[in-house]
Enzyme design. Structure first.
Site, PDB file in Angstrom:
ATOM      1  N   SER A  35      -9.337  -1.389   7.390  1.00 51.30           N
ATOM      2  CA  SER A  35      -9.026  -1.184   6.041  1.00 51.30           C
ATOM      3  C   SER A  35      -8.248  -2.482   5.506  1.00 51.30           C
ATOM      4  CB  SER A  35      -7.916  -0.015   5.858  1.00 51.30           C
ATOM      5  OG  SER A  35      -8.850   1.050   5.709  1.00 51.30           O
ATOM      6  N   SER A  82      -9.624   1.150   3.365  1.00 49.97           N
ATOM      7  CA  SER A  82      -8.751   2.027   2.381  1.00 49.97           C
ATOM      8  C   SER A  82      -7.575   1.032   1.636  1.00 49.97           C
ATOM      9  CB  SER A  82      -8.016   2.908   3.104  1.00 49.97           C
ATOM     10  OG  SER A  82      -7.250   2.388   4.275  1.00 49.97           O
ATOM     11  N   LYS A  99       0.969  -1.209  -0.041  1.00 55.09           N
ATOM     12  CA  LYS A  99       0.101   0.033   0.004  1.00 55.09           C
ATOM     13  C   LYS A  99       0.942   1.325  -0.103  1.00 55.09           C
ATOM     14  CE  LYS A  99      -3.753   1.615   2.916  1.00 55.09           C
ATOM     15  NZ  LYS A  99      -4.611   1.110   4.327  1.00 55.09           N
TER      16      LYS A  99
HETATM   17  N1  GLN Z   1     -12.635   3.046   6.926  1.00 53.12           N
HETATM   18  C1  GLN Z   1     -12.202   3.446   7.860  1.00 53.12           C
HETATM   19  C2  GLN Z   1     -12.274   4.948   7.959  1.00 53.12           C
HETATM   20  O1  GLN Z   1     -12.468   5.604   6.953  1.00 53.12           O
HETATM   21  C3  GLN Z   1     -10.774   2.654   8.357  1.00 53.12           C
HETATM   22  C4  GLN Z   1      -9.809   3.011   7.757  1.00 53.12           C
HETATM   23  C5  GLN Z   1      -8.619   2.345   7.882  1.00 53.12           C
HETATM   24  O2  GLN Z   1      -8.474   1.443   8.551  1.00 53.12           O
HETATM   25  N2  GLN Z   1      -7.500   2.858   7.560  1.00 53.12           N
HETATM   26  O3  GLN Z   1     -11.589   5.425   9.015  1.00 53.12           O
END
Ligand code: GLN
Length: 475
Positions: free
Chosen positions: A176, A152, A77
């Site tokens: 994520s 994400s 990532k």
């Molecule tokens: N979807 C969650 C957020 O927007 C988690 C994001 C993540 O785990 N980086 O905060």
């Protein structure tokens, strides 16, 4: 979609000279090109990958030790600091940023011979659940190009589901790794908080950020975790790895010895019918395999999302303060003085979601509202931690869906932040508490993958992986 052999087999064949690291890198690069339309990656690290591959091949030819991941190509990532390409976190403000050092996780993988071939797309700074918050482009779901891959770590999950590489790295602050793995039909693992060093990973919310692998199966997950886990002097929150390591022996766990709790709060209202049916089906299979299964209630879980969206923006607002146009990243040249440089660089460099979180975060931390929001959220967080601890007195693992729905349409939620936040409702609690959790493919609903989430006791990563491996064999 799967063509790559198991990770340990790839390395074995490279070490025996049967496969060449250079050929594997070329295969991965060709895969990337063939699957370009899914837009999984931001930058390709081809030059460095080719160099590393030929060094590895030369080492093998001389009879040297090429490592446990010899020649295994992977994708990280783009919030991991890495050599060979820019590190942007999919944000305009970091577009010009080149990493001066590498993340510990990448260093450890490289030390065992793995080869990074590209940096994957994400929601900018990992804020999001669909990869649509990337400042660059949207990644598409491998099962349906009109749908999101989740987020994400959407680029990493899609790349593994498309079999571009055998594994990818992601980060999980509120879900994520697990949520995109669920949406793309692959395995996504969030270790216990602190088990994998966060050094060299762009911080989102430091008290919940965790690094983990996205793979096609449990053996590969265990093989990668075994290498990246453990103490790191560059991250003082890291913990020792399990003395037995994480490599799984065949049938090291019998399901009929397992006590499994189905989380009542996750099987309730709001769960898509198709998802519920797949999860019920999976649970029934576990039952017939002899697992002792009963419903468990953790009454504070419905509050976890609200707690997360206070604690997380609070930490985000603090972590994003360093992007001020002076030290690194984008700096607005039309600024006339220091203050306007701060303001313009941040205004132009940050996207809408980062700004939203900075505003919420600074608000809940401000002196007038700290007690009403931040302090209360931390109190409930403590309650969630103790409810998990109580549940693990009785159960080996807790299960439920990874997400309330399957992958949604691109554009469906992007203008409605609250409905986007709701897609994290089943993943955030394990981040608030720090428990390890995993999503594995449980079946399909209307041809879209459904993830089964298993949550383990604190530092019980090995046990969680063993039980999940038994589930994987069954499902
Ligand atoms: N979807 C969650 C957020 O927007 C988690 C994001 C993540 O785990 N980086 O905060």
């Amino acid at each position: 979609m799967s063509n790559w052999p198991a990770i340990s087999d790839i390395a074995k064949q490279v070490k025996s000279g049967k496969l060449k690291a250079s050929d594997l890198v070329e295969t991965a690069l060709k895969n990337l090109e063939a699957k370009q339309e899914y837009q999984t990656v931001i930058e390709i690290t081809a030059e460095r990958a080719r160099e590393r591959a030929s060094k590895s091949d030369a080492l093998v030819a001389q009879g040297g030790e090429a490592g446990r991941l010899a020649g295994v190509p992977f994708i990280a990532k783009d919030n991991f600091l890495a050599y060979g390409a820019k590190t942007t976190a999919s944000s305009n403000i970091l577009k010009p940023f080149e990493a001066p050092y590498q993340a510990t996780a990448i260093e450890r993988l490289e030390a065992e011979g793995a080869i990074l071939i590209a940096k994957s797309n994400l929601d900018a700074f990992a804020h999001g659940s669909s990869t649509e918050n990337s400042d660059f482009f949207v990644t598409k779901n491998p099962h349906d190009k009109t749908r999101v891959p989740g987020g994400s770590s959407g680029g990493s999950a899609a790349a593994v589901a498309l079999d571009i590489v055998p594994f990818a790295l992601g980060t999980d602050t509120g879900g994520s790794i697990r949520q995109p793995a669920g949406f793309c039909g692959v395995v996504g693992y969030k270790p216990t908080y602190g088990l994998v060093s966060r050094s060299g990973v762009i911080a989102m919310a430091s008290s919940t950020d965790v690094i983990g692998p996205i793979t096609r199966n449990l053996d590969d997950t265990a093989a990668i975790l075994d290498i990246i886990a453990g103490r790191d002097e560059l991250d003082s929150t890291t913990i020792e790895k399990d003395s037995k390591g994480y490599q799984l022996s065949t049938s090291s766990y019998q399901l009929n010895a397992a006590k499994i709790g189905i989380i009542r709060e996750y099987m309730a209202e709001g769960l898509e019918l198709g998802v519920k049916q797949v999860i019920d089906g999976a649970v029934n299979k576990l039952k017939s395999a002899g697992a002792e299964i009963s419903e468990v209630s953790l009454p504070s879980l419905p509050l976890a999302l609200a707690v997360y969206y206070i604690v997380c923006p609070a930490e985000v607002s603090s972590n994003l303060a360093r992007y001020d146009g002076q030290r690194y990243g984008y700096s607005e040249q039309s600024a006339t003085d220091l203050l306007s440089s701060y303001e313009l660089s941040r205004e132009k460099g940050f996207g809408a979601e980062a700004k939203r979180r900075i505003m919420i975060g600074t608000y809940v931390l401000s002196s007038g509202y700290y007690d009403a929001y931040y302090k209360k959220a931390q109190t409930v967080r403590t309650k969630i931690i103790s409810e998990f601890a109580d549940a693990f007195e009785k159960y080996d693992v807790l299960v439920g869906p990874t997400s309330p729905t399957t992958a949604f349409k691109i554009g469906e939620k992007v203008n409605d932040p609250l409905s986007m936040y709701l897609s994290d409702i089943m993943t955030v609690a394990a981040n608030m508490s720090g428990n390890p959790a995993i999503s594995i493919p449980a079946g399909l609903s209307s041809e879209l993958p459904v993830g089964l989430q298993l949550i383990g006791p604190m530092k019980g990563d090995r046990k969680l992986l063993e039980i999940t491996k038994a589930c994987e064999e069954l499902l």
